[in-house]
Design a protein around this motif. Sequence first.
Motif, PDB file in Angstrom:
ATOM      1  N   LEU A   1       0.846  -1.196   0.000  1.00 18.21           N
ATOM      2  CA  LEU A   1       0.000   0.000   0.000  1.00 18.21           C
ATOM      3  C   LEU A   1       0.876   1.238   0.000  1.00 18.21           C
ATOM      4  O   LEU A   1       1.698   1.421   0.898  1.00 18.21           O
ATOM      5  N   GLY A   2       0.689   2.095  -1.006  1.00 18.22           N
ATOM      6  CA  GLY A   2       1.355   3.389  -1.045  1.00 18.22           C
ATOM      7  C   GLY A   2       0.340   4.469  -0.765  1.00 18.22           C
ATOM      8  O   GLY A   2      -0.825   4.199  -0.455  1.00 18.22           O
ATOM      9  N   ASP A   3       0.755   5.715  -0.872  1.00 17.65           N
ATOM     10  CA  ASP A   3      -0.169   6.825  -0.622  1.00 17.65           C
ATOM     11  C   ASP A   3      -1.383   6.755  -1.532  1.00 17.65           C
ATOM     12  O   ASP A   3      -2.499   6.976  -1.106  1.00 17.65           O
ATOM     13  N   ASN A   4      -1.164   6.461  -2.810  1.00 21.75           N
ATOM     14  CA  ASN A   4      -2.267   6.417  -3.769  1.00 21.75           C
ATOM     15  C   ASN A   4      -2.230   5.157  -4.620  1.00 21.75           C
ATOM     16  O   ASN A   4      -2.677   5.168  -5.756  1.00 21.75           O
ATOM     17  N   SER A   5      -1.672   4.084  -4.075  1.00 17.39           N
ATOM     18  CA  SER A   5      -1.537   2.879  -4.895  1.00 17.39           C
ATOM     19  C   SER A   5      -1.682   1.618  -4.049  1.00 17.39           C
ATOM     20  O   SER A   5      -1.443   1.630  -2.844  1.00 17.39           O
ATOM     21  N   LYS A   6      -2.073   0.542  -4.723  1.00 17.53           N
ATOM     22  CA  LYS A   6      -2.141  -0.793  -4.137  1.00 17.53           C
ATOM     23  C   LYS A   6      -1.617  -1.759  -5.186  1.00 17.53           C
ATOM     24  O   LYS A   6      -2.110  -1.788  -6.300  1.00 17.53           O
ATOM     25  N   THR A   7      -0.609  -2.532  -4.821  1.00 17.38           N
ATOM     26  CA  THR A   7      -0.016  -3.483  -5.743  1.00 17.38           C
ATOM     27  C   THR A   7       0.019  -4.851  -5.082  1.00 17.38           C
ATOM     28  O   THR A   7       0.536  -4.992  -3.979  1.00 17.38           O
ATOM     29  N   GLY A   8      -0.547  -5.846  -5.762  1.00 19.18           N
ATOM     30  CA  GLY A   8      -0.572  -7.197  -5.227  1.00 19.18           C
ATOM     31  C   GLY A   8       0.570  -8.036  -5.769  1.00 19.18           C
ATOM     32  O   GLY A   8       1.035  -7.830  -6.887  1.00 19.18           O
ATOM     33  N   TRP A   9       1.008  -8.995  -4.938  1.00 14.48           N
ATOM     34  CA  TRP A   9       2.101  -9.888  -5.311  1.00 14.48           C
ATOM     35  C   TRP A   9       1.824 -11.306  -4.830  1.00 14.48           C
ATOM     36  O   TRP A   9       1.457 -11.507  -3.676  1.00 14.48           O
ATOM     37  N   PHE A  10       1.980 -12.276  -5.733  1.00 16.99           N
ATOM     38  CA  PHE A  10       2.127 -13.671  -5.340  1.00 16.99           C
ATOM     39  C   PHE A  10       3.603 -13.841  -5.013  1.00 16.99           C
ATOM     40  O   PHE A  10       4.464 -13.377  -5.766  1.00 16.99           O
ATOM     41  N   ILE A  11       3.915 -14.510  -3.922  1.00 15.98           N
ATOM     42  CA  ILE A  11       5.303 -14.724  -3.517  1.00 15.98           C
ATOM     43  C   ILE A  11       5.535 -16.230  -3.446  1.00 15.98           C
ATOM     44  O   ILE A  11       4.889 -16.929  -2.662  1.00 15.98           O
ATOM     45  N   PHE A  12       6.436 -16.712  -4.283  1.00 10.87           N
ATOM     46  CA  PHE A  12       6.765 -18.131  -4.323  1.00 10.87           C
ATOM     47  C   PHE A  12       8.187 -18.331  -3.808  1.00 10.87           C
ATOM     48  O   PHE A  12       9.109 -17.644  -4.254  1.00 10.87           O
ATOM     49  N   GLU A  13       8.342 -19.248  -2.865  1.00 13.32           N
ATOM     50  CA  GLU A  13       9.659 -19.602  -2.331  1.00 13.32           C
ATOM     51  C   GLU A  13       9.822 -21.109  -2.449  1.00 13.32           C
ATOM     52  O   GLU A  13       8.935 -21.860  -2.031  1.00 13.32           O
ATOM     53  N   GLY A  14      10.938 -21.516  -3.030  1.00 12.95           N
ATOM     54  CA  GLY A  14      11.130 -22.943  -3.230  1.00 12.95           C
ATOM     55  C   GLY A  14      12.536 -23.405  -2.960  1.00 12.95           C
ATOM     56  O   GLY A  14      13.490 -22.627  -2.988  1.00 12.95           O
ATOM     57  N   LYS A  15      12.634 -24.687  -2.693  1.00 12.74           N
ATOM     58  CA  LYS A  15      13.922 -25.376  -2.538  1.00 12.74           C
ATOM     59  C   LYS A  15      13.833 -26.623  -3.398  1.00 12.74           C
ATOM     60  O   LYS A  15      12.923 -27.447  -3.216  1.00 12.74           O
ATOM     61  N   PHE A  16      14.757 -26.738  -4.362  1.00 17.50           N
ATOM     62  CA  PHE A  16      14.708 -27.820  -5.339  1.00 17.50           C
ATOM     63  C   PHE A  16      16.112 -28.371  -5.572  1.00 17.50           C
ATOM     64  O   PHE A  16      17.100 -27.740  -5.194  1.00 17.50           O
ATOM     65  N   THR A  17      16.182 -29.507  -6.256  1.00 20.63           N
ATOM     66  CA  THR A  17      17.483 -30.083  -6.614  1.00 20.63           C
ATOM     67  C   THR A  17      17.987 -29.524  -7.941  1.00 20.63           C
ATOM     68  O   THR A  17      19.094 -29.856  -8.361  1.00 20.63           O
ATOM     69  N   ASP A  18      17.200 -28.691  -8.590  1.00 12.83           N
ATOM     70  CA  ASP A  18      17.583 -28.034  -9.841  1.00 12.83           C
ATOM     71  C   ASP A  18      16.820 -26.718  -9.896  1.00 12.83           C
ATOM     72  O   ASP A  18      15.850 -26.513  -9.160  1.00 12.83           O
ATOM     73  N   TRP A  19      17.223 -25.808 -10.782  1.00  9.23           N
ATOM     74  CA  TRP A  19      16.505 -24.545 -10.924  1.00  9.23           C
ATOM     75  C   TRP A  19      15.141 -24.816 -11.549  1.00  9.23           C
ATOM     76  O   TRP A  19      15.058 -25.397 -12.617  1.00  9.23           O
ATOM     77  N   VAL A  20      14.082 -24.410 -10.897  1.00 14.73           N
ATOM     78  CA  VAL A  20      12.727 -24.626 -11.386  1.00 14.73           C
ATOM     79  C   VAL A  20      12.106 -23.294 -11.810  1.00 14.73           C
ATOM     80  O   VAL A  20      11.729 -23.114 -12.964  1.00 14.73           O
ATOM     81  N   LEU A  21      12.011 -22.357 -10.897  1.00 15.10           N
ATOM     82  CA  LEU A  21      11.398 -21.059 -11.208  1.00 15.10           C
ATOM     83  C   LEU A  21      12.307 -20.203 -12.087  1.00 15.10           C
ATOM     84  O   LEU A  21      11.822 -19.462 -12.935  1.00 15.10           O
ATOM     85  N   LEU A  22      13.590 -20.312 -11.903  1.00 16.93           N
ATOM     86  CA  LEU A  22      14.534 -19.555 -12.726  1.00 16.93           C
ATOM     87  C   LEU A  22      14.448 -19.983 -14.186  1.00 16.93           C
ATOM     88  O   LEU A  22      14.549 -19.154 -15.090  1.00 16.93           O
ATOM     89  N   GLU A  23      14.195 -21.259 -14.413  1.00 12.24           N
ATOM     90  CA  GLU A  23      14.101 -21.796 -15.774  1.00 12.24           C
ATOM     91  C   GLU A  23      12.735 -21.551 -16.415  1.00 12.24           C
ATOM     92  O   GLU A  23      12.623 -21.534 -17.626  1.00 12.24           O
ATOM     93  N   ASN A  24      11.678 -21.404 -15.586  1.00 14.13           N
ATOM     94  CA  ASN A  24      10.330 -21.226 -16.125  1.00 14.13           C
ATOM     95  C   ASN A  24       9.571 -20.263 -15.210  1.00 14.13           C
ATOM     96  O   ASN A  24       9.039 -20.666 -14.187  1.00 14.13           O
ATOM     97  N   ARG A  25       9.531 -18.999 -15.591  1.00 13.84           N
ATOM     98  CA  ARG A  25       8.900 -17.961 -14.768  1.00 13.84           C
ATOM     99  C   ARG A  25       7.448 -17.696 -15.174  1.00 13.84           C
ATOM    100  O   ARG A  25       6.832 -16.767 -14.683  1.00 13.84           O
ATOM    101  N   ASP A  26       6.886 -18.537 -16.050  1.00 16.36           N
ATOM    102  CA  ASP A  26       5.492 -18.362 -16.474  1.00 16.36           C
ATOM    103  C   ASP A  26       4.538 -18.595 -15.310  1.00 16.36           C
ATOM    104  O   ASP A  26       4.758 -19.476 -14.472  1.00 16.36           O
ATOM    105  N   PHE A  27       3.477 -17.808 -15.278  1.00 17.15           N
ATOM    106  CA  PHE A  27       2.461 -17.900 -14.238  1.00 17.15           C
ATOM    107  C   PHE A  27       1.095 -17.868 -14.907  1.00 17.15           C
ATOM    108  O   PHE A  27       0.822 -17.019 -15.738  1.00 17.15           O
TER     109      PHE A  27
END
Length: 150
Positions: A43-69
């Motif tokens: 929340l800013g003075d005149n703004s609202k911005t939403g975020w999905f936050i994904f945190e992962g632990k993997f044996t290989d790069w998963v989100l770095l390789e595929n950032r599609d949502f």
Amino acid sequence: MISETYDEMRGVGEIRTSAFNLFKQGGFLSAKTYLNMGLAVVLGDNSKTGWFIFEGKFTDWVLLENRDFIALVDGHRFMGEGQMRSTDTNVEGYDVMCFEEMHVQFDMDLLEMMSNAQSIKIRVGGTDFVLAPEVLTDVKALAAAVARKN
């Protein structure tokens, strides 16, 4: 559970859900791999911005390789691309584990739609998830808390 913070000096606040586990695979004492998701609205003075936050632990790069949502909210499709916030590796036993954090921006129309949804399906990192009822409950609480800030 919803948490709220506000910095009066900067005029910026945040309302956030707790992190929900989308999947985890076993380890001896803790999860060997996992993917968690939370939602936040900045929340800013005149703004609202939403975020999905994904945190992962993997044996290989998963989100770095595929950032599609993709989100299907009661059948309505929303697409985006994640922004990598952090990447790191750590040796655990004989494995090199990849730690990733990715954020996906969304607008308040999507939050309103999600707060009234019966079903939310998400594809991130190439894997599909159906959000559990407790996640839908927190999405409703997040939307109500944001609405009170008007």
